[in-house]
Design an enzyme around this catalytic site. Structure first.
Site, PDB file in Angstrom:
ATOM      1  N   ARG A 108      -2.480  12.698  -7.524  1.00 23.95           N
ATOM      2  CA  ARG A 108      -2.128  13.040  -6.143  1.00 23.95           C
ATOM      3  C   ARG A 108      -1.038  14.105  -6.077  1.00 23.95           C
ATOM      4  O   ARG A 108      -0.998  14.913  -5.131  1.00 23.95           O
ATOM      5  CB  ARG A 108      -1.687  11.775  -5.399  1.00 23.95           C
ATOM      6  CG  ARG A 108      -1.477  11.968  -3.886  1.00 23.95           C
ATOM      7  CD  ARG A 108      -1.172  10.641  -3.202  1.00 23.95           C
ATOM      8  NE  ARG A 108      -1.130  10.759  -1.752  1.00 23.95           N
ATOM      9  CZ  ARG A 108      -0.026  10.633  -1.016  1.00 23.95           C
ATOM     10  NH1 ARG A 108       1.132  10.394  -1.601  1.00 23.95           N
ATOM     11  NH2 ARG A 108      -0.092  10.732   0.293  1.00 23.95           N
ATOM     12  N   ILE A 114      -1.295  14.955   4.183  1.00 25.90           N
ATOM     13  CA  ILE A 114      -2.121  14.256   3.220  1.00 25.90           C
ATOM     14  C   ILE A 114      -2.003  12.773   3.533  1.00 25.90           C
ATOM     15  O   ILE A 114      -0.902  12.251   3.724  1.00 25.90           O
ATOM     16  CB  ILE A 114      -1.687  14.562   1.769  1.00 25.90           C
ATOM     17  CG1 ILE A 114      -2.578  13.825   0.761  1.00 25.90           C
ATOM     18  CG2 ILE A 114      -0.223  14.261   1.532  1.00 25.90           C
ATOM     19  CD1 ILE A 114      -2.303  14.212  -0.692  1.00 25.90           C
ATOM     20  N   SER A 115      -3.121  12.078   3.656  1.00 27.15           N
ATOM     21  CA  SER A 115      -3.125  10.675   4.067  1.00 27.15           C
ATOM     22  C   SER A 115      -2.431   9.793   3.035  1.00 27.15           C
ATOM     23  O   SER A 115      -2.439  10.100   1.834  1.00 27.15           O
ATOM     24  CB  SER A 115      -4.561  10.177   4.261  1.00 27.15           C
ATOM     25  OG  SER A 115      -5.203  10.856   5.305  1.00 27.15           O
ATOM     26  N   PRO A 116      -1.840   8.670   3.463  1.00 25.39           N
ATOM     27  CA  PRO A 116      -1.256   7.721   2.520  1.00 25.39           C
ATOM     28  C   PRO A 116      -2.329   7.182   1.569  1.00 25.39           C
ATOM     29  O   PRO A 116      -3.493   7.045   1.958  1.00 25.39           O
ATOM     30  CB  PRO A 116      -0.712   6.604   3.423  1.00 25.39           C
ATOM     31  CG  PRO A 116      -0.556   7.232   4.768  1.00 25.39           C
ATOM     32  CD  PRO A 116      -1.654   8.249   4.867  1.00 25.39           C
TER      33      PRO A 116
END
Length: 428
Positions: free
Chosen positions: A63, A89-91
């Site tokens: 990530r 950016i999504s969790p």
């Protein structure tokens, strides 16, 4: 001879520098691997992600490569991070949850709407045959494509365009995943999903969205309402055509008395699934509507609730584990100077978690027009045992604020926190 000695010395210096740099890179790589393992073992699995293939994909997906350098040290915390152009950016939990619900199979052809950083596509890559991913923001699309190519995600096919239109040249798709929120499901995506295929998509108003899992049957989408959520609104035609817009001059909290529940919405879909599978599952605990990113939160029916017949209860017995709920709202610091926050709460055995940052509290984080955090306000922490009581406070709003996220819960602390009558309004 002197030149030869200088040449040898220079070579030795370069070798030393290269060795040091290589050792630093290796140490960083090891640290990132350890951080990914902690993320899976201490956050995702305990929070309910059960699909082993999905967890393995999270473990193996770097990530940090999809995160700007300034935020790279936060890569493996379960949080959204800004990536530029008002996008995030999504969790990791959201990525893992949506991926698991999509039920990816090795033969699937998947369409992703909203490439963003490229992280979601990278997680899907080892789980499916191919991923077609679309990003409308050109600079983000180019950057994501470059990172995906560098990391050799060869079965991911990125392109720049309006996700509202889908990818007709590559259709049909077995699965569709939408990682930005339109007001309603775009028609082209329905048409490009194969019969029997699945689509997972957050739908709703800008700060009040619900994550849906759709299955296409007889040409129509059959919905299953999953949970309240908060995604970046879709850019382009879908966003421009919104009918309901928030009022940033009059911020408020939805379902602050925790009376509305998602439980009723899930019963029909659950009953249909059980009939098809020939099984009977134990009824799930009710959870409040309007609140997203819920952890260890249930609604409690109690005639003595301070407001109505229900209140929210956060419980945690493992220090460091999250128990929380979040809700986003629009607020314009040019129009709202202060907010008034009021809450009824009750505590039982409340103690801090692994460190002083892990304590029960209510917090509001403000963001500017680029969705970068510009300030945080805290009410609490609350510790020990106490009966129902009211706490009210005034919150200064930064002049550059354009939206905010309210957080309530234990945040790694332990014990039981009951909450009701949570209200937020402009104070001036």
């Amino acid at each position: 001879m002197r030149h030869i000695r200088l040449g040898i010395l220079g070579f030795l210096m370069l070798a030393i520098v290269w060795t040091v740099l290589s050792s630093s890179v290796m140490a960083a790589d090891i640290a990132f691997v350890e951080a990914r393992n902690r993320l899976v073992d201490q956050v995702l699995a305990p929070s309910g992600i059960q699909n082993g293939r999905v967890l393995d994909a999270i473990r193996s997906t770097p990530r940090h490569e999809f995160v700007p350098l300034v935020s790279r040290h936060l890569s493996y915390y379960d949080m959204a991070l800004p990536i530029g152009n008002r996008q995030t950016i999504s969790p990791p939990f959201v990525v893992a949850y949506m991926t698991e619900k999509l039920d990816p199979q090795p033969t699937d052809r998947v369409l992703e709407i909203g490439t963003g950083s490229g992280y979601q596509a990278a997680v899907l890559s080892p789980l499916v045959e191919s991923v077609y991913t679309i990003e409308i923001v050109e600079s983000l699309g180019r950057k994501a494509a470059k990172v995906l190519k560098k990391l050799k995600y060869d079965n991911v096919h990125p392109k720049i365009g309006d996700g509202y239109l889908g990818w007709p040249d590559a259709a049909e798709f077995d699965k569709i995943i939408v990682t930005c929120s339109p007001e309603k499901v775009p028609v082209p995506l329905v048409e490009q999903l194969r019969e029997g295929g699945r689509m997972i998509i957050p739908v709703g108003q800008r700060y009040q969205q619900t994550l849906y899992l759709f299955t296409k049957k007889d040409g129509q989408l059959v919905p299953e309402k999953l949970e309240s959520t908060l995604f970046v609104p879709m850019t382009g035609e879908a966003e421009a055509g919104r009918v309901v817009l928030p009022d940033p001059s009059r911020p408020t909290v939805a379902n602050g008395d925790f009376e509305e529940t998602l439980q009723e919405n899930r019963k029909a879909a659950q009953a249909e699934e059980e009939t098809a599978a020939g099984t009977k599952s134990k009824p799930s605990s009710p959870v409040p509507a309007g609140w997203h990113y819920q952890r260890q939160l249930t609604q409690v029916d109690d005639a003595e609730a301070p407001s109505g017949e229900r209140f929210a209860r956060f419980t945690n017995s493992q220090p460091g584990r999250m128990a929380q709920a979040l809700q986003g709202f629009a607020v314009d610091g040019r129009q709202v100077g202060r907010l008034q926050v009021s809450i009824m709460l009750r505590g039982k055995g409340l103690y801090r978690g692994l460190d002083s940052t892990q304590q029960p509290f209510l917090g509001i984080t403000f963001y500017n027009k680029k969705r970068a955090p510009i300030g945080q306000w805290i009410l609490g922490p609350w510790l020990g045992d106490f009966g129902w009581r009211n706490e009210t406070s005034l919150v200064p709003v930064p002049i550059h604020a354009r939206e905010a996220i309210l957080r309530i819960g234990l945040f790694g602390g332990v014990g039981q926190l009951d909450v009701d009558e949570l209200e937020l309004r402009r104070a001036d």
